[in-house]
Scaffold this active site. Sequence first.
Site, short mmCIF file in Angstrom:
data_model
loop_
_atom_site.label_atom_id
_atom_site.label_comp_id
_atom_site.label_asym_id
_atom_site.label_seq_id
_atom_site.Cartn_x
_atom_site.Cartn_y
_atom_site.Cartn_z
N ILE A 59 -0.11 -2.39 6.57
CA ILE A 59 -1.04 -1.57 7.34
C ILE A 59 -2.02 -2.59 7.90
CG2 ILE A 59 -2.83 0.20 7.26
CD1 ILE A 59 -1.23 1.60 5.10
N PRO A 60 -1.92 -2.87 9.20
CA PRO A 60 -2.51 -4.08 9.78
C PRO A 60 -4.02 -4.02 10.07
CG PRO A 60 -1.33 -2.88 11.46
CD PRO A 60 -1.12 -2.14 10.17
N CYS A 61 -4.81 -4.02 9.01
CA CYS A 61 -6.26 -4.03 9.19
C CYS A 61 -6.72 -5.34 9.83
CB CYS A 61 -6.97 -3.77 7.87
SG CYS A 61 -6.43 -4.77 6.50
N HIS A 62 -5.87 -6.37 9.82
CA HIS A 62 -6.24 -7.62 10.48
C HIS A 62 -6.32 -7.46 12.01
CE1 HIS A 62 -1.81 -7.67 10.48
NE2 HIS A 62 -1.90 -8.39 11.58
#
Length: 163
Positions: free
Chosen positions: A131-134
């Site tokens: 889950i690409p919070c970056h």
Amino acid sequence: MLVSAVQKTPVGNIYLIADSGILIAAGFKSLNSLQNRLSPSDKLRKIEPIEKIPKISKLIDNYFEGRLDALNLIQVRQPGAQFSQKVWKVMRSIPVGMTISYAQLAKKAGSPAAFRAAGTACGNNLIAPIIPCHRIIKSDGTLGNYGYGVAIKEKLLRLEGAI
């Protein structure tokens, strides 16, 4: 029974915990830090360490080898409030190579004024970078914070061609 694995990546070891082929925790700190953040019911379950988690480990390898859409194929689940669930769903919809601001994230999750809550949901994300919070940055275009350090965030965004 849950399973765990440690996998080497170009940005450091990634620690994984899965339940029947569904990833429930991932991150770059330690298995212990992930276990401490599991749901109360998952914390009580036995975790068996294995070398690789079928399908999940291969997809993570594929991502770091340049098949950047591979993370989208990993099934995930994590506990969280309704707004957090919306935020995580929006994060998974951000295309590889793109970034959005915390304000844009809040708006896409249905609550434009809730940019701080969107930031909190990013910080509570238990399944990074799947889950690409970056991919969430500050409104001024700077990278902002990342739970695993700005250096790892920058490396992931460079790998994806976002910066």
